[in-house]
Design a protein around this motif. Structure first.
Motif, PDB file in Angstrom:
ATOM      1  N   ALA A 397       0.841  -1.226   0.000  1.00  0.00           N
ATOM      2  CA  ALA A 397       0.000   0.000   0.000  1.00  0.00           C
ATOM      3  C   ALA A 397       0.862   1.257   0.000  1.00  0.00           C
ATOM      4  N   GLU A 399       2.094   5.070   0.821  1.00  0.00           N
ATOM      5  CA  GLU A 399       2.291   5.757   2.109  1.00  0.00           C
ATOM      6  C   GLU A 399       1.093   6.678   2.382  1.00  0.00           C
ATOM      7  N   PRO A 400       0.529   6.589   3.603  1.00  0.00           N
ATOM      8  CA  PRO A 400      -0.644   7.444   3.907  1.00  0.00           C
ATOM      9  C   PRO A 400      -0.276   8.934   3.821  1.00  0.00           C
ATOM     10  N   ASP A 401      -1.282   9.744   3.427  1.00  0.00           N
ATOM     11  CA  ASP A 401      -1.006  11.191   3.338  1.00  0.00           C
ATOM     12  C   ASP A 401      -1.216  11.829   4.713  1.00  0.00           C
ATOM     13  N   SER A 403      -3.600  13.451   5.807  1.00  0.00           N
ATOM     14  CA  SER A 403      -4.967  13.451   6.321  1.00  0.00           C
ATOM     15  C   SER A 403      -5.219  12.296   7.282  1.00  0.00           C
ATOM     16  N   VAL A 404      -4.367  11.251   7.192  1.00  0.00           N
ATOM     17  CA  VAL A 404      -4.523  10.098   8.083  1.00  0.00           C
ATOM     18  C   VAL A 404      -3.827  10.455   9.396  1.00  0.00           C
ATOM     19  N   LYS A 405      -4.667  10.705  10.445  1.00  0.00           N
ATOM     20  CA  LYS A 405      -4.120  11.200  11.704  1.00  0.00           C
ATOM     21  C   LYS A 405      -3.446  10.079  12.517  1.00  0.00           C
ATOM     22  N   ALA A 407      -1.716   7.431  11.510  1.00  0.00           N
ATOM     23  CA  ALA A 407      -0.675   6.708  10.780  1.00  0.00           C
ATOM     24  C   ALA A 407       0.531   6.457  11.698  1.00  0.00           C
ATOM     25  N   ARG A 409       4.435   6.154  12.177  1.00  0.00           N
ATOM     26  CA  ARG A 409       5.668   6.630  11.546  1.00  0.00           C
ATOM     27  C   ARG A 409       6.851   5.798  12.086  1.00  0.00           C
ATOM     28  N   ARG A 425       9.271   6.243   6.996  1.00  0.00           N
ATOM     29  CA  ARG A 425       8.046   6.045   6.207  1.00  0.00           C
ATOM     30  C   ARG A 425       6.876   5.868   7.160  1.00  0.00           C
ATOM     31  N   LYS A 426       5.707   6.305   6.622  1.00  0.00           N
ATOM     32  CA  LYS A 426       4.467   6.160   7.370  1.00  0.00           C
ATOM     33  C   LYS A 426       3.721   4.926   6.861  1.00  0.00           C
ATOM     34  N   ALA A 428      -0.072   2.640   7.351  1.00  0.00           N
ATOM     35  CA  ALA A 428      -1.455   2.674   7.846  1.00  0.00           C
ATOM     36  C   ALA A 428      -1.527   1.940   9.177  1.00  0.00           C
TER      37      ALA A 428
END
Length: 514
Positions: A397, A399-401, A403-405, A407, A409, A425-426, A428
């Protein structure tokens, strides 16, 4: 083939070569003389051996042809068929050569035959047999007392009774009886009489190239005791006979025994005590035994020794020549045997080396085959691994942007095999630990250095069949240290919360570590 012509054994057939080998093993005769004798015997080994020990009998057809053609005598070093024909013709016509010794025949006494009457006749004659035994037991002491009467005063019937009272024995047993009686009459002595029959003594003298001294005594003659005590048992005579340099075999016999009596008849003994010296006469025949010295009647020790010594000095060089020929043949035979043995050993070594080379070549080929198979298997495994990486890279998948609180890291310290460096990298919150492992495994494909490698990843989107991927590294936290297994049932958030620092460590096989 004459005795003087060269002998080429290679021209003989295998059967003839085998017959020649058997004949020489038994007789020890040189090959140049053995082949003519075998030819005269039609290559029959048994007949040839019998001729060697017994002498060759006359050939009537050959004698008639020779007498008709008047074949002249041809002198030769060894006896040939021509020589034998002339010898027989000369003997028939009374022709004698001055330098030819009288022949020494081989006397073989007949075996004692015992007759066993039927049981009924034996039962009927048993009373007479018992009476005869009683009479013999009573008459034997009288014969023993009368044996001391001089021969001139002894009745003829008594003399005949001595001869008829001796039981016939085998040659070896007769020789033993003679030695026992000789020691009983004349006491202990140092003479070593041959322990066997006269034929065996003659064969031994022929084979070993020695002189055979035959002593025939007769208790019926008055000169026997004086000859034995004063001449035969004289210390000088005993020392001369026992001297190993003279090569003398002594055989004694009592003419009251059948074997000694036959010897006296065959050797034309006319007076007792009788002594004769016999040896091989190679100049007159390669297998001919001749009488080289006769001593009849009582003689002094000096005359006895002089006669025997003169004959030995005359014929010893001929025996030495034959002995040297046999030694040369034995040496050549031993040399051939050693050469054959060395050849067999060398051949065995070569065979062993060839076997080792074949085994080494087979082992090398087997090792090469295994290495090739292992390399091919490793290559197939690597292809499946790369195909799985390209497929797995398409399933990771993005990397979450921002907006994904919630996530997670992660900061990953990459291993050397993964390119090294620090990667942030972040992920999900529902991403599993296996997704983190897949991200590390496919990092170089997700972030290639050029666009061509990225295009290859996008084209390879199918998962390889029958392949189970195994990660060659592990991911662990630093403080506190905890190793996370690549499982899909545990999420990152469950283990790391909102984030954390992880290290990537390469796994080392136990064999490589050792």
């Amino acid at each position: 083939m004459s005795g003087d012509s060269a002998v080429d054994i290679g021209q003989l057939s295998p059967e003839q070569q085998q017959a020649l080998q058997q004949y020489t093993d038994v007789t020890g005769q040189e090959i140049t003389n053995a082949i003519p004798l075998l030819e005269r015997s039609q290559w029959n080994v048994q007949i040839a051996i019998a001729k060697f020990f017994d002498g060759e009998g006359p050939d009537l057809v050959a004698e008639a042809q020779a007498a008709q053609n008047q074949v002249p005598r041809v002198a030769g070093r060894h006896e040939t068929l021509h020589e034998t024909i002339w010898s027989d013709i000369a003997h028939q016509h009374g022709l004698h050569r001055a330098n030819r010794t009288p022949p020494a025949p081989r006397v073989v006494p007949p075996r004692p035959v015992t007759y066993q009457a039927p049981s009924l006749i034996s039962f009927l004659l048993s009373p007479f047999r018992m009476a005869l035994r009683v009479f013999a037991s009573l008459f034997r002491p009288i014969l023993y007392i009368l044996s001391f009467i001089p021969q001139s005063l002894r009745p003829h019937a008594l003399t005949a009774s001595f001869r008829n009272s001796r039981r016939s024995l085998l040659p070896k047993e007769t020789a033993g009886r003679f030695k026992r009686e000789f020691e009983e009459y004349y006491g202990t002595h140092d003479l070593i009489f041959f322990d066997g029959g006269h034929a065996q003594a003659l064969d031994t003298a022929k084979k070993d190239l020695k002189f055979l001294l035959t002593i025939l005594i007769s208790p019926e003659h008055d000169d026997t005791d004086s000859f034995v005590k004063d001449t035969l048992l004289d210390p000088e005579v005993v020392a001369f006979i026992n001297d190993p340099a003279h090569n003398i075999i002594i055989w004694g016999g009592n003419v009251l025994d059948s074997e000694a009596y036959q010897v006296s008849m065959e050797y034309m003994c006319t007076k007792f005590p009788f002594s004769c010296l016999v040896c091989l006469t190679p100049k007159e025949g390669s297998t001919r035994m001749g009488i080289v010295k006769r001593i009849a009647g009582p003689v002094s020790p000096s005359v006895f020794i002089a006669g025997i010594r003169g004959a030995i000095e005359k014929y010893a060089p001929d025996l030495d020549s034959v002995r040297a020929e046999r030694a040369a043949q034995d040496m050549a035979r031993n040399l051939r045997s050693e050469q054959d043995s060395a050849y067999e050993r060398s051949l065995a070594i070569d065979r062993e080396r060839a076997r080792q080379r074949r085994e080494a070549a087979a082992a090398a080929a087997e090792a090469e085959r295994r290495a090739r198979e292992e390399a091919e298997a490793a290559e197939r495994k690597e292809k499946l691994r790369q195909q799985w990486r390209r497929w797995r890279a398409t399933t990771i998948a993005a990397e979450p942007d921002v907006s994904v609180k919630d996530a997670v890291r992660l900061a990953l310290n990459m291993s050397q095999s993964s390119g090294g460096g620090r990667v942030t990298r972040k992920f999900a919150p529902d991403a599993s630990l296996e997704d983190v492992y897949a991200f590390v495994e496919c990092y170089d494909l997700l972030y290639p250095e050029n666009e061509e490698e990225k295009g290859d990843v996008e084209e390879s989107t199918y998962k390889p069949e029958n392949y189970e991927h195994k990660y060659a590294f592990r991911i662990a936290s630093v403080m506190p240290r905890e190793v996370f297994e690549p499982t899909a049932s545990v999420t990152i958030a469950q283990k790391m919360g909102r984030g954390g620092n992880l290290i990537v460590e390469d796994l080392v096989d136990e064999e490589e570590e050792e």
